[in-house]
Design a protein around this motif. Structure first.
Motif, mmCIF file in Angstrom:
data_model
loop_
_atom_site.group_PDB
_atom_site.id
_atom_site.type_symbol
_atom_site.label_atom_id
_atom_site.label_comp_id
_atom_site.label_asym_id
_atom_site.label_seq_id
_atom_site.Cartn_x
_atom_site.Cartn_y
_atom_site.Cartn_z
ATOM 1 N N GLU A 347 0.844 -1.200 0.000
ATOM 2 C CA GLU A 347 0.000 0.000 0.000
ATOM 3 C C GLU A 347 0.877 1.247 0.000
ATOM 4 O O GLU A 347 0.614 2.211 -0.740
ATOM 5 C CB GLU A 347 -0.920 -0.018 1.219
ATOM 6 N N ARG A 348 1.917 1.230 0.794
ATOM 7 C CA ARG A 348 2.841 2.371 0.870
ATOM 8 C C ARG A 348 3.627 2.525 -0.426
ATOM 9 O O ARG A 348 3.760 3.638 -0.967
ATOM 10 C CB ARG A 348 3.801 2.168 2.048
ATOM 11 N N ARG A 351 1.522 3.925 -3.510
ATOM 12 C CA ARG A 351 1.296 5.369 -3.452
ATOM 13 C C ARG A 351 2.604 6.126 -3.678
ATOM 14 O O ARG A 351 2.639 7.145 -4.368
ATOM 15 C CB ARG A 351 0.687 5.744 -2.096
ATOM 16 N N LYS A 477 -8.948 3.202 -2.573
ATOM 17 C CA LYS A 477 -8.458 4.486 -2.086
ATOM 18 C C LYS A 477 -9.128 4.820 -0.760
ATOM 19 O O LYS A 477 -10.342 4.704 -0.626
ATOM 20 C CB LYS A 477 -8.745 5.600 -3.093
ATOM 21 N N ALA A 480 -6.399 10.189 3.430
ATOM 22 C CA ALA A 480 -5.103 10.302 4.103
ATOM 23 C C ALA A 480 -4.835 11.759 4.435
ATOM 24 O O ALA A 480 -5.414 12.667 3.839
ATOM 25 C CB ALA A 480 -3.994 9.754 3.214
ATOM 26 N N THR A 571 -4.566 7.396 0.335
ATOM 27 C CA THR A 571 -3.588 6.331 0.210
ATOM 28 C C THR A 571 -4.356 5.093 -0.218
ATOM 29 O O THR A 571 -5.518 5.191 -0.645
ATOM 30 C CB THR A 571 -2.828 6.113 1.525
#
Length: 584
Positions: A347-348, A351, A477, A480, A571
């Protein structure tokens, strides 16, 4: 006692009759001088002139390191002590005029003050070296066996994969093996050993810590079990050594070797839970996987190693990125991280990839070549930089998802890795990029040449949504907090008391408003700058998607109005579809 003498005598006799023609001795000056004295003996030297050289780089770090800047007092003599003329040919190479003298002694000193996973370091607490930067070699004789004598203080322990050859002495089958064997010698080393499938895994800890070494050993036992299972019986070593330097600052540096790994990790001196070594597991798993993938499964571009110059390959995304993919995958399988933590990594990264303008202009194949340009630094145009670690890891994820889809979850990316090992190192061969495509075709019946054209050699955006959807997962999505990159299209770094512009993204509000690299924020027209949490400060000063900033440029104040700012920030979250039951 007579029996002991009987056992030692043949070994001593053997060592006299079969001494390697190239030998090294290490001596040490005062610890606060940080100088290591090296004596290199060369027998069967070439008549007339003989060259010696120091590596310009080390395997595992594709960047010219210029280790010779740390060398001083290079001298040459005959074995009887007669001085011989020696001159420097280039920054890494020396030439000795030896005439008919066939046995040469070269001496020099090495300044050892750098502590990282690939360096050499010496003080009153330890001797730590990597042969790839400490020892000179004889061009053309890299494959000869070598002998090493280390005159370290009595009572100090030695952590190394080198083969013992007597008190404080070791042998290596070649200079390559000597260069590939990091070593720590210290009176304070802690040692643990775990054995899995008759393979001994040694854990060596240098540095003060409140962590429980037994808990780390148990974690490594689980990790080793999972790695051995993954490779299904192919193991290129009988013993493996984990060399840890534990420090009190942020560090996650590790270097791969055939029978060991050296790591400098921190902060690990004061663990909140002495049994929780989770910070150590990512690098540990990464370097262990490298023992197969990079040190055993070797691309043709890197065989044999040429220590004198750049050795180009466009496959570093495969060497490092796929290792990053499998290090976290196998830690998940070992139960060292949760499934949620596993998916959080991607996920990190997804993005992060989306927000990197470099992915639109630099392919991961080109980034592999560019490792030699940038030396792993962030100097240069950040808007064109791509990291082959994270982008290669994401490409591995896409391939794994697609292989599972194409084979109805009967095959995985792991099957490609095992096929490559069986076809190449097991058979004494080295692979090329085309072999990856051949293996993928055999696994799935599908040609991945268009994928490689688009995503490896091209800069087409990775199709994350499509890949997850087709494999039974959803990429969602979720809101964030705003950050300067998504809000303004700029990054800032703290320099002394200033917030300084570190990057301005193309076609962003910051670029259109005229923000320059190196501008220093002075504040807004309403509020002073914060010491911390600049992102929240920027978001708090918005007015109808507009932000007015004051900056100092070359010492003069400049007012900028940034308009059209992004007010929607998100995010990603990865989750299985409700009807998806296939195992990951």
């Amino acid at each position: 006692m007579k029996r002991l003498i009987f056992l030692l005598f043949p070994l001593f006799a053997m060592s006299l009759s079969a001494q390697p023609a190239i030998q090294y001795t290490m001596d040490f000056r005062e610890p606060n001088s940080h100088l290591i004295d090296i004596t290199m003996t060369i027998r069967n030297a070439l008549p007339g002139t003989q060259q010696v050289a120091l590596p310009a780089w080390r395997p595992g770090r594709y960047a010219i390191q210029n280790y010779s800047r740390l060398v001083q007092e290079v001298r040459a003599a005959s074995e009887t002590g007669l001085p011989l003329p020696i001159r420097k040919l280039n920054k890494d190479t020396w030439e000795i005029s030896n005439g008919n003298v066939s046995a040469i002694t070269v001496t020099y000193s090495f300044y050892a003050t750098i502590l990282d996973a690939g360096s050499t370091f010496y003080n009153d607490q330890e001797i730590y070296f990597n042969g790839s930067n400490l020892f000179m070699y004889v061009p053309g004789r890299l494959n000869e066996p070598v002998f090493l004598k280390i005159n370290h203080p009595d009572g100090w322990q030695t952590a190394t994969a080198l083969k013992p050859a007597g008190p404080k002495s070791f042998t290596a089958a070649s200079f390559h093996e000597l260069a590939d064997s990091p070593t720590i010698i210290s009176p304070t080393l802690q040692h643990r050993k775990v054995t899995v499938d008759s393979i001994n895994f040694h854990i060596w800890i240098q540095g003060e810590t409140n962590g429980n070494p037994d808990a780390l050993a148990e974690g490594i036992r689980k990790m080793a079990r999972t790695h051995l299972d993954f490779w299904q019986g192919v193991v290129p070593f009988t013993d493996f050594h984990f060399l840890y330097h534990l420090v009190d600052y942020r560090s996650g540096h590790g270097v791969e070797h055939a029978k060991s790994t050296s790591m400098v990790l921190g902060p690990l001196t004061n663990l909140p839970d002495p049994d929780d070594w989770k910070r150590a597991y990512p690098t540990t798993s990464h370097e262990l996987f490298h023992a197969w993938h990079v040190k055993y499964l070797v691309p043709a571009d890197l065989e044999p190693y040429d220590y004198s110059k750049e050795q180009y390959t466009n496959l570093i995304w495969f060497l490092e990125g796929f290792t990053s993919y499998f290090d976290i995958y196998l830690n998940h399988k070992a139960g060292l991280i949760t499934e949620a933590e596993y998916w959080e990594e991607f996920e990190r990264l997804i993005r992060q990839s989306e927000l990197n303008p470099g992915t639109a202009v630099t392919s991961i194949a080109d980034a592999s070549y560019d490792a030699w340009l940038y030396g792993y630094s962030s100097d240069g145009n950040k808007n064109r930089m791509v990291t082959f670690y994270s982008q290669g890891e994401l490409f591995a994820l896409l391939l794994d998802l697609d292989i599972r889809k194409e084979t109805n979850h009967q095959k995985t990316l792991g099957d490609l890795m095992r096929w490559l090992v069986a076809e190449f190192p097991v058979k004494g061969r080295f692979y090329q990029e085309s072999d990856l495509l051949n293996g993928l075709k055999l696994l799935t019946g599908k040609s991945y040449a268009p994928w490689f054209a688009d995503y490896v050699h091209g800069t087409k955006p990775f199709p994350f949504q499509q890949a997850f959807d087709s494999a039974g997962y959803e990429l969602i999505k979720v809101p964030a907090d705003p950050v300067s990159r998504t809000l303004l299209g700029a990054d800032f770094k703290r320099v002394d008391e200033d917030w300084v512009v570190d990057q301005v993204l193309p076609d962003s509000p910051a670029m259109k408003a005229g923000l320059f690299l190196g501008d220093k924020l002075s504040g807004s027209v309403f509020h002073p700058l914060p010491d911390k949490n600049l992102d929240a400060w920027l978001a708090g000063n918005l007015s109808d998607s507009t932000l007015t900033l004051e900056v100092k440029r070359r010492g003069k104040p400049v007012k900028l109005v940034l308009s059209g700012l992004n007010t929607t920030h998100y995010t990603y979250k990865i989750q299985k579809k409700t009807n998806h039951t296939s195992p990951w």
